[in-house]
Scaffold this motif. Structure first.
Motif, mmCIF file in Angstrom:
data_model
loop_
_atom_site.group_PDB
_atom_site.id
_atom_site.type_symbol
_atom_site.label_atom_id
_atom_site.label_comp_id
_atom_site.label_asym_id
_atom_site.label_seq_id
_atom_site.Cartn_x
_atom_site.Cartn_y
_atom_site.Cartn_z
ATOM 1 N N LEU A 162 -22.827 50.354 -18.351
ATOM 2 C CA LEU A 162 -22.289 49.757 -19.578
ATOM 3 C C LEU A 162 -20.922 50.336 -19.949
ATOM 4 N N GLY A 163 -20.619 51.524 -19.468
ATOM 5 C CA GLY A 163 -19.365 52.179 -19.801
ATOM 6 C C GLY A 163 -18.170 51.653 -19.031
ATOM 7 N N PHE A 164 -18.368 50.664 -18.167
ATOM 8 C CA PHE A 164 -17.248 50.107 -17.419
ATOM 9 C C PHE A 164 -16.178 49.559 -18.354
ATOM 10 N N LEU A 165 -16.586 48.977 -19.463
ATOM 11 C CA LEU A 165 -15.626 48.454 -20.442
ATOM 12 C C LEU A 165 -14.782 49.579 -21.018
ATOM 13 N N TRP A 166 -15.382 50.735 -21.304
ATOM 14 C CA TRP A 166 -14.615 51.870 -21.843
ATOM 15 C C TRP A 166 -13.603 52.371 -20.811
ATOM 16 N N ILE A 167 -13.990 52.353 -19.554
ATOM 17 C CA ILE A 167 -13.077 52.790 -18.493
ATOM 18 C C ILE A 167 -11.842 51.891 -18.456
ATOM 19 N N VAL A 168 -12.074 50.595 -18.488
ATOM 20 C CA VAL A 168 -10.962 49.641 -18.451
ATOM 21 C C VAL A 168 -10.080 49.787 -19.700
ATOM 22 N N LEU A 169 -10.693 49.881 -20.875
ATOM 23 C CA LEU A 169 -9.907 50.012 -22.112
ATOM 24 C C LEU A 169 -9.126 51.323 -22.139
ATOM 25 N N GLY A 170 -9.717 52.394 -21.631
ATOM 26 C CA GLY A 170 -9.011 53.670 -21.576
ATOM 27 C C GLY A 170 -7.790 53.604 -20.668
ATOM 28 N N ILE A 171 -7.948 52.973 -19.514
ATOM 29 C CA ILE A 171 -6.816 52.833 -18.591
ATOM 30 C C ILE A 171 -5.724 51.966 -19.204
ATOM 31 N N VAL A 172 -6.104 50.868 -19.846
ATOM 32 C CA VAL A 172 -5.118 49.992 -20.481
ATOM 33 C C VAL A 172 -4.347 50.748 -21.561
ATOM 34 N N CYS A 173 -5.039 51.517 -22.383
ATOM 35 C CA CYS A 173 -4.364 52.278 -23.442
ATOM 36 C C CYS A 173 -3.415 53.320 -22.873
ATOM 37 N N ILE A 174 -3.812 54.001 -21.817
ATOM 38 C CA ILE A 174 -2.930 54.994 -21.205
ATOM 39 C C ILE A 174 -1.659 54.331 -20.679
ATOM 40 N N VAL A 175 -1.814 53.189 -20.024
ATOM 41 C CA VAL A 175 -0.643 52.478 -19.493
ATOM 42 C C VAL A 175 0.271 52.019 -20.635
ATOM 43 N N LEU A 176 -0.300 51.444 -21.684
ATOM 44 C CA LEU A 176 0.514 50.945 -22.796
ATOM 45 C C LEU A 176 1.226 52.072 -23.533
ATOM 46 N N LEU A 177 0.531 53.172 -23.769
ATOM 47 C CA LEU A 177 1.124 54.273 -24.525
ATOM 48 C C LEU A 177 2.097 55.097 -23.701
ATOM 49 N N SER A 178 2.022 55.011 -22.381
ATOM 50 C CA SER A 178 2.927 55.764 -21.519
ATOM 51 C C SER A 178 4.221 55.015 -21.217
ATOM 52 N N SER A 179 4.352 53.783 -21.670
ATOM 53 C CA SER A 179 5.558 53.008 -21.385
ATOM 54 C C SER A 179 6.762 53.579 -22.131
ATOM 55 N N THR A 180 7.950 53.251 -21.652
ATOM 56 C CA THR A 180 9.174 53.749 -22.282
ATOM 57 C C THR A 180 9.365 53.150 -23.670
ATOM 58 N N GLU A 181 8.929 51.917 -23.863
ATOM 59 C CA GLU A 181 9.048 51.289 -25.183
ATOM 60 C C GLU A 181 8.199 52.026 -26.212
ATOM 61 N N SER A 182 6.975 52.374 -25.823
ATOM 62 C CA SER A 182 6.097 53.107 -26.735
ATOM 63 C C SER A 182 6.639 54.498 -27.008
ATOM 64 N N ALA A 183 7.129 55.164 -25.967
ATOM 65 C CA ALA A 183 7.693 56.504 -26.148
ATOM 66 C C ALA A 183 8.892 56.458 -27.082
ATOM 67 N N ALA A 184 9.756 55.454 -26.922
ATOM 68 C CA ALA A 184 10.929 55.334 -27.792
ATOM 69 C C ALA A 184 10.504 55.098 -29.241
ATOM 70 N N TRP A 185 9.447 54.311 -29.446
ATOM 71 C CA TRP A 185 9.026 54.041 -30.819
ATOM 72 C C TRP A 185 8.396 55.276 -31.448
ATOM 73 N N PHE A 186 7.562 55.994 -30.710
ATOM 74 C CA PHE A 186 6.926 57.182 -31.267
ATOM 75 C C PHE A 186 7.936 58.300 -31.534
ATOM 76 N N ASN A 187 9.021 58.346 -30.771
ATOM 77 C CA ASN A 187 10.028 59.382 -30.934
ATOM 78 C C ASN A 187 11.158 58.982 -31.878
ATOM 79 N N ARG A 188 11.057 57.847 -32.541
ATOM 80 C CA ARG A 188 12.125 57.382 -33.426
ATOM 81 C C ARG A 188 12.264 58.334 -34.625
ATOM 82 N N LEU A 189 13.405 58.228 -35.303
ATOM 83 C CA LEU A 189 13.611 59.006 -36.518
ATOM 84 C C LEU A 189 12.756 58.418 -37.630
ATOM 85 N N ARG A 190 12.044 59.252 -38.315
ATOM 86 C CA ARG A 190 11.187 58.790 -39.408
ATOM 87 C C ARG A 190 11.732 59.314 -40.714
ATOM 88 N N THR A 191 11.604 58.515 -41.755
ATOM 89 C CA THR A 191 12.081 58.953 -43.072
ATOM 90 C C THR A 191 10.924 59.296 -43.974
#
Length: 191
Positions: A162-191
């Motif tokens: 049953l945990g196969f879905l968690w494996i797939v979702l975990g991999i998808v999240c790692i790929v999305l959060l490791s992208s340069t676009e995500s890194a640029a947004w998380f590292n932006r200047l915050r006020t």
């Protein structure tokens, strides 16, 4: 009529009887006497690299679609995991005597199951907290979200098939959060 007759319909120098401008001569620039439309301002052109992924860029402070997708996955996966963990803990508590009879021969106490599902519940609560804090940004939050996604893969491995879905979702999240676009947004200047 000859082709040199100025009244022929194909003559580029002929004036229109209705006051419309004559067609543009070949090789000449378009006339500049028309006013630009007023009202709505023109959108600035998008550059060759848009760190936010959309045409014209995302408005300042808006998360790119990869971060929003990861956030929704966090809410869904953590919410379902929390519900299943609570359900398992309540089920084990209600049927403790029967479970000791069934699993007692294996040499595994019910305390291990309580510990396991409590850890799953803590992991789920951490995912909900990370998803709620994602709009603030920050590189530490991004790293925490990637670690949470890696742990989601481990939770999936512990609960196969049953945990196969968690494996797939975990991999998808790692790929999305490791992208340069995500890194640029998380590292932006915050006020």
């Amino acid at each position: 009529m000859s082709s040199s007759d100025p009244n022929t319909p194909n003559d580029p120098y002929r004036k229109s009887p209705y006051g419309e401008p004559s067609p543009q001569q070949p090789g000449q620039p378009p006339p500049q006497d028309r006013e630009q439309p007023r009202g709505h301002p023109q959108a600035p052109p998008s550059g060759p690299y848009d760190p936010y992924g959309g045409p014209g860029g995302a408005p300042p402070g808006a998360a790119p679609s990869k971060v929003n997708t990861s956030r929704m996955i966090f809410f869904v996966a953590a919410g379902i995991q929390a519900l299943f963990s609570l359900l398992a803990i309540v089920t084990f508590a209600a049927a403790q005597n029967r479970l000791e009879d069934v699993y007692g021969d294996l040499g595994i106490g019910t305390g291990i199951y309580y510990t396991l599902f409590t850890l799953f519940l803590i992991h789920a609560i951490a995912g909900l907290v990370l998803a709620a804090k994602m709009p603030r940004g920050g590189n530490g939050l991004r790293v925490g979200a990637i670690v949470w996604s890696a742990l989601l893969i481990l939770v999936g491995l512990a609960t196969l098939p049953l945990g196969f879905l968690w494996i797939v979702l975990g991999i998808v999240c790692i790929v999305l959060l490791s992208s340069t676009e995500s890194a640029a947004w998380f590292n932006r200047l915050r006020t």
